[in-house]
Design a protein around this motif. Structure first.
Motif, PDB file in Angstrom:
ATOM      1  N   TYR A   1       6.585  -7.907  -4.422  1.00  0.00           N
ATOM      2  CA  TYR A   1       5.404  -7.954  -5.445  1.00  0.00           C
ATOM      3  C   TYR A   1       5.795  -9.617  -5.281  1.00  0.00           C
ATOM      4  O   TYR A   1       4.750 -10.524  -4.610  1.00  0.00           O
ATOM      5  CB  TYR A   1       5.416  -7.431  -6.269  1.00  0.00           C
TER       6      TYR A   1
ATOM      7  N   SER B   1      -1.337  -4.506  -7.761  1.00  0.00           N
ATOM      8  CA  SER B   1      -0.761  -3.850  -7.401  1.00  0.00           C
ATOM      9  C   SER B   1       1.089  -3.762  -8.294  1.00  0.00           C
ATOM     10  O   SER B   1       1.385  -2.946  -9.106  1.00  0.00           O
ATOM     11  CB  SER B   1      -0.021  -3.440  -6.486  1.00  0.00           C
TER      12      SER B   1
ATOM     13  N   ARG C   1       0.551  -1.421  -0.109  1.00  0.00           N
ATOM     14  CA  ARG C   1       0.269  -0.204   0.006  1.00  0.00           C
ATOM     15  C   ARG C   1       0.562   1.282   0.424  1.00  0.00           C
ATOM     16  O   ARG C   1       0.565   2.754  -0.366  1.00  0.00           O
ATOM     17  CB  ARG C   1      -0.856   0.000   1.087  1.00  0.00           C
TER      18      ARG C   1
ATOM     19  N   ASN D   1       2.184   1.484  -3.350  1.00  0.00           N
ATOM     20  CA  ASN D   1       1.263   2.648  -4.598  1.00  0.00           C
ATOM     21  C   ASN D   1       1.274   3.583  -4.266  1.00  0.00           C
ATOM     22  O   ASN D   1       0.824   3.969  -4.702  1.00  0.00           O
ATOM     23  CB  ASN D   1       0.214   0.983  -3.581  1.00  0.00           C
TER      24      ASN D   1
ATOM     25  N   LEU E   1      -8.170  -0.664  -6.073  1.00  0.00           N
ATOM     26  CA  LEU E   1      -7.549  -1.591  -4.989  1.00  0.00           C
ATOM     27  C   LEU E   1      -7.810  -1.577  -3.740  1.00  0.00           C
ATOM     28  O   LEU E   1      -7.208  -2.575  -3.205  1.00  0.00           O
ATOM     29  CB  LEU E   1      -5.695  -1.783  -6.276  1.00  0.00           C
ATOM     30  N   GLN E   2      -8.041  -0.751  -3.964  1.00  0.00           N
ATOM     31  CA  GLN E   2      -8.562  -0.544  -2.123  1.00  0.00           C
ATOM     32  C   GLN E   2      -9.374  -1.192  -0.957  1.00  0.00           C
ATOM     33  O   GLN E   2      -9.575  -1.167  -0.194  1.00  0.00           O
ATOM     34  CB  GLN E   2      -8.555   1.202  -1.496  1.00  0.00           C
TER      35      GLN E   2
ATOM     36  N   ASN F   1       0.022  -0.548 -14.151  1.00  0.00           N
ATOM     37  CA  ASN F   1      -0.418  -0.111 -13.409  1.00  0.00           C
ATOM     38  C   ASN F   1      -0.740   1.533 -14.175  1.00  0.00           C
ATOM     39  O   ASN F   1      -0.871   2.017 -14.308  1.00  0.00           O
ATOM     40  CB  ASN F   1       0.343   0.625 -12.807  1.00  0.00           C
TER      41      ASN F   1
END
Length: 928
Positions: free
Chosen positions: A411, A440, A385, A388, A527-528, A444
């Motif tokens: 990752y 993530s 997070r 990101n 994504l959250q 992106n």
């Protein structure tokens, strides 16, 4: 009243006014004298504490004198600003703040004080930066930048852009930081006395960014030229040491660190920590701990940054881990976490969380407690997070791509740890966490751009800003292309300066977009919320499946999803498997006349290891969207044999499409092609007709592109009508855009990929060649499908998380919903056959996946096509990348229309079969 009395009263009144005026004049004169005295001390060639003290006093008295007059002119505001400058120079940052704030308050809205209003913002921003209040620094520096955008003549813009560069550096956006430092250098006036000293400082910053971007030789080249500057020598020595450390040259690093004179500042704190890292690498732990403790002591003494204290605790944890004390290491991690956050030290926060997760995995390996594995997953998720968050603040693609590459390992470790937790618990909810980790990393950069494009279309952004953005993107693409093509050093340097100007201007414009309501919502993705997987499963068609692979060092993880269930499994990906994949891809690319296709055995093995596990899970679904990763990006899964029967390829069983991530699939609609007007399907075939201009390029005529450029509801541009300027004027209005031409990929650099249009001026490739950088800014928001009937348009440099940086991805980036493109150099007759069939199937209203599958099956089952051309190296190069159509969605047509289409198809089939009548003599393959 008597006249005499009136006259006496008037005289007294005038005398009173005269006295008051004289007193005001005296006060103004006194204030001016005091300001002059202050300026002399402030501008002293060799300022001392005594001269600074006098300047502070005189400026304070100046302000008091002006207050007595009831007026605060420019010099009064300048006095507040100068006092702030002196206090900031003395590192009395807290005392400087009210001086700048007062200057801002008093100069706000004053037409004669735009410079003072700007400078107060600029200096207050730098003051907050040096006192480690990054959020406040960003606010005031951005405000100063806004003022510059409306008044280009404001001073000290070099300081502004250098300060903004420092903010980008703080947030780990090294590429953009270098651009801003370069812009600051360009703005510096060579005629000013301090030019050499200031330019050396900017160059030092540029070199530091180059080191962080792994351009070590470029950094060394600048540093060694700066060693002659006595003012910078200490800092340059330290940076040279850091660069050697980054390369793993620990002895050389320590040699330069020991030549630095320690001072009571944050630079020395960080050097002590860097020396500790050298000792840790050499396993000299007592020396490392001593240096770490020295850095902590100095940081406390100077009231230093929380970041530096966090780094010290991180290093202590590393030492404890090496000495076998995972529990003690975790205590140091917790201490480090207590003072850092996403604002003041995002990179340090990320590193602390990453190490904490790694330590918890080690404890799980030793003890086997599932609770430890769960806690590890929690910390990996927290670290990602933060990652990101860091990446979300990057405003250029290059920085995001570098970040993905640099942080790929976390990752992978996180994904594997989540997989282990899933294997231990079989809890399906854990798959949401797995998908969060995978998403993530994947797609992106592409996803960010598409979301921002949707925001631009949906919001009330001023048309002027959109026009300015488009012009800047076009300029950036133009100068990037010229820089890559230039061979003359001086010209290359000049073009690079123009490129930097365009990059920074685009970055500044981006900040204006961020002020619009809803921007963050559009740019943050989805994504959250933790429900992406369950949401996608609810919206999927019953015959659709998504197969997503994640490449780790020695294995692949595969997430298979249908509307009713999801599964996660591990696939062996050792050196043997990767060798088989490389051999399979090599066989697909080989079409030498007389040589036999030798990819069957490798394809069978790939099916058993990669495809069969997914088949066991969602074999009944007929439309698969495959999200590949790593080396798998090079494989057209259609070409993989399913059984031992000759010609039994996956294409005969599944309608296949590809995409870059679940998020992109979830947000990007499939192409809608059931109906379109006569002018909405546009085909360009620039090399269809031989003429003198084409002959001068040395490129062959693509005569079979004439066969592609036929069909219902199609506007065709051939030869000179398919020039680059025609394409640029027509592309935005096409629902289907078909380009049959020459193209090439560059697997080492995306900047080398291009597609050709008609050579109006054959002597200048810039006039007819469109490079990948020029594709990105196209406006294809209304384009449903792009068909790139040209070689290697789906190939490109492999980028972590983003896949192949290909021309096909470029057209998706520009807004197209789907792209059909080629993975390698293709045989033009075969391509013409497939594309012509694809056209007809699309005209029937079939989804792209089904239409392309039908075209390939028709080719394989066509008896007029020689068997030697039915091996996958001839027909499987074309792939569809884009939104997936629900497999249970089928076109609805009247029988009369269907009958007409069938009749037209039958006639066209007779014509196409003539291409393959008799003994097939391979035509010259397309050059690109």
């Amino acid at each position: 009243m008597p006249v005499k009395a009136i006259s006496t009263f008037s005289v007294l009144l005038l005398l009173t006014f005269w006295i008051a005026f004289s007193q005001d004049a005296d006060r103004l004169a006194r204030a001016a004298r005091l300001f002059d005295l202050a300026e002399r001390q402030y501008n002293s060639e060799a300022p001392t504490p005594a001269s600074d003290s006098l300047a502070l006093r005189y400026y304070k008295e100046t302000i008091a004198a002006y207050l007595e007059t009831g007026d605060l002119p420019v010099n009064a505001i300048n006095s507040f600003i100068r006092r702030g400058n002196i206090l900031q120079g003395q590192r009395k940052y807290g005392e400087a703040i009210p001086e700048y704030h007062t200057a801002i308050r008093l100069s706000r809205g004053k037409k004669d004080m735009p410079q003072q209003f700007y400078l107060a913002h600029l200096y207050l921003g730098t003051n907050y930066y040096y006192s480690f209040k990054i959020d406040s620094a960003r606010y005031y520096l951005e405000a100063a930048s806004d003022l510059v955008s409306t008044n280009a003549g404001l001073p000290e813009q070099d300081v502004l852009f250098n300060s903004l560069g420092a903010l980008y550096l703080q947030s780990a956006n090294y590429e953009q930081a270098r651009n801003y430092f370069s812009k600051a250098l360009l703005l510096l006036d060579p005629s000013v006395p301090e030019y050499r000293e200031t330019s050396s400082g900017f160059l030092n910053n540029i070199a530091y960014c180059m080191m962080l971007l792994d351009d070590h030789q470029g950094a060394f080249s600048i540093y060694h030229n700066l060693l002659a500057d006595p003012y910078l020598r200490n800092r340059v020595m330290q940076n040279i040491g850091h660069t050697h450390f980054d390369q793993g040259n620990y002895d050389s690093a320590m040699f330069y660190f020991k030549r630095v004179t320690p001072r009571d500042n944050s630079a020395t704190v960080r050097m002590l920590q860097e020396m500790a890292r050298v000792n840790i690498a050499a396993r000299q732990f007592p020396s490392a701990l001593q240096l770490i403790d020295s850095s902590i002591s100095l940081n406390r003494r100077i009231n230093g940054a929380a970041r530096d204290y966090g780094v010290a605790q991180l290093l202590k944890a590393v030492v404890a881990r090496e000495l076998g004390g995972a529990g003690k290491a975790l205590n140091f991690i917790e201490e480090g976490l207590s003072g850092v956050n996403e604002i003041n030290a995002p990179v340090t926060l990320f590193e602390l969380l990453e190490l904490k997760a790694d330590l918890l995995v080690e404890q799980f390996n030793a003890m086997g407690s599932v609770a430890l594995l769960q806690e590890s997953v929690k910390n990996y998720i927290a670290a990602i997070r933060v990652a990101n968050f860091i990446r979300s603040n990057f405003d250029n693609d290059e920085a995001k791509l570098f970040f993905n590459r640099d942080q790929r390992a976390i990752y992978q470790r996180a994904a594997f740890t989540v997989y282990r937790l899933f294997e231990k618990t079989k809890d399906k909810n854990i798959l949401e966490e797995y998908l969060f980790v995978e998403e993530s990393l994947k797609g992106n950069v592409l996803g960010d751009n598409l979301r921002k494009n949707r925001f631009r279309m949906a919001s009330t952004v001023e048309p002027g800003l959109l026009k300015q953005e488009n012009e800047l993107k076009q300029s950036l693409a133009y100068y990037t292309t010229l820089v890559n093509a230039a061979s003359d050093t001086a010209l290359k340097h000049e073009l690079e300066q123009e490129r930097v100007n365009a990059v920074v201007a685009l970055s500044r414009l981006q900040k204006k977009f961020e002020k619009y309501p809803g921007y963050k919502l559009y740019s943050s993705g989805n994504l959250q919320d933790g429900h992406l997987l369950s949401g996608m499963m609810k919206s999927m068609g019953k015959d659709n499946a998504i197969i997503s692979y994640l490449a780790l060092d020695s294995l692949f993880l595969c997430l298979a999803v249908s509307h009713e269930s999801a599964g996660l499994f591990k696939i062996d990906g050792d050196s043997l498997v990767k060798h088989e994949i490389r051999q399979f891809v090599s066989a697909l690319h080989d079409r030498k006349e007389g040589s036999r296709y030798n990819g069957y055995q490798y394809g069978k093995s790939i099916y058993q290891k990669l495809v069969d596990p997914a088949w066991q899970f969602c074999g009944k679904q007929k439309r698969w969207t495959i999200i590949t990763d790593g080396i798998l990006h090079y494989i057209p899964f259609e070409a993989i044999p399913v059984s031992g029967d000759p010609g039994d390829y996956l294409v005969k069983h599944k309608e296949l499409g590809y995409h870059y991530s679940f998020s992109l699939l979830n947000s990007n609609k499939a192409p809608q092609l059931l109906s379109f007007s006569d002018s909405s399907w546009k085909t360009l075939a620039p090399f269809a007709i031989r003429d003198s201009n084409i002959m001068r390029t040395g490129l062959p005529v693509l005569s079979f592109s004439n066969e592609e450029a036929t069909g219902k509801d199609m506007v065709v541009f051939k030869g000179a009508a398919a020039a680059k300027n025609i394409f640029l004027s027509q592309a935005h209005s096409a629902r289907v855009l078909h380009i049959a031409t020459h193209a090439t990929a560059n697997e080492d650099s995306p900047n080398g990929a291009w597609i050709n249009f008609y050579p109006t001026n054959p002597d200048s490739v810039m006039g007819y060649r469109m490079f990948l950088q020029e594709v990105y800014p196209l406006n294809l928001q209304h384009t449903e499908l792009v068909i790139l009937s040209a070689c290697e348009t789906a190939m490109g440099e492999l980028s972590v998380g983003e896949g192949l940086l290909s021309l096909s991805r470029g057209f998706l980036y520009a807004g197209a919903k789907g792209v059909v493109a080629s993975l390698w150099l293709s045989e033009d007759k075969v391509t013409a056959y497939l594309i012509s069939h694809l056209h007809r199937e699309l005209e029937k209203g079939k989804p792209v996946e089904l239409a392309l599958q039908s075209a390939k099956i028709a080719f394989l089952e066509d008896e007029s096509v020689p068997a030697s051309f039915k091996s996958p190296n001839y027909w499987s190069h074309l792939v569809y990348i884009g939104g997936a159509t629900p497999a249970d969605q089928r076109p609805s047509r009247h029988w009369l229309i269907a009958g007409v289409v069938l009749l037209v198809s039958a006639i066209a089939l007779v014509v196409l079969r003539r291409l393959f009548r008799g003994r097939y003599v391979p035509g010259r393959p397309q050059q690109g």
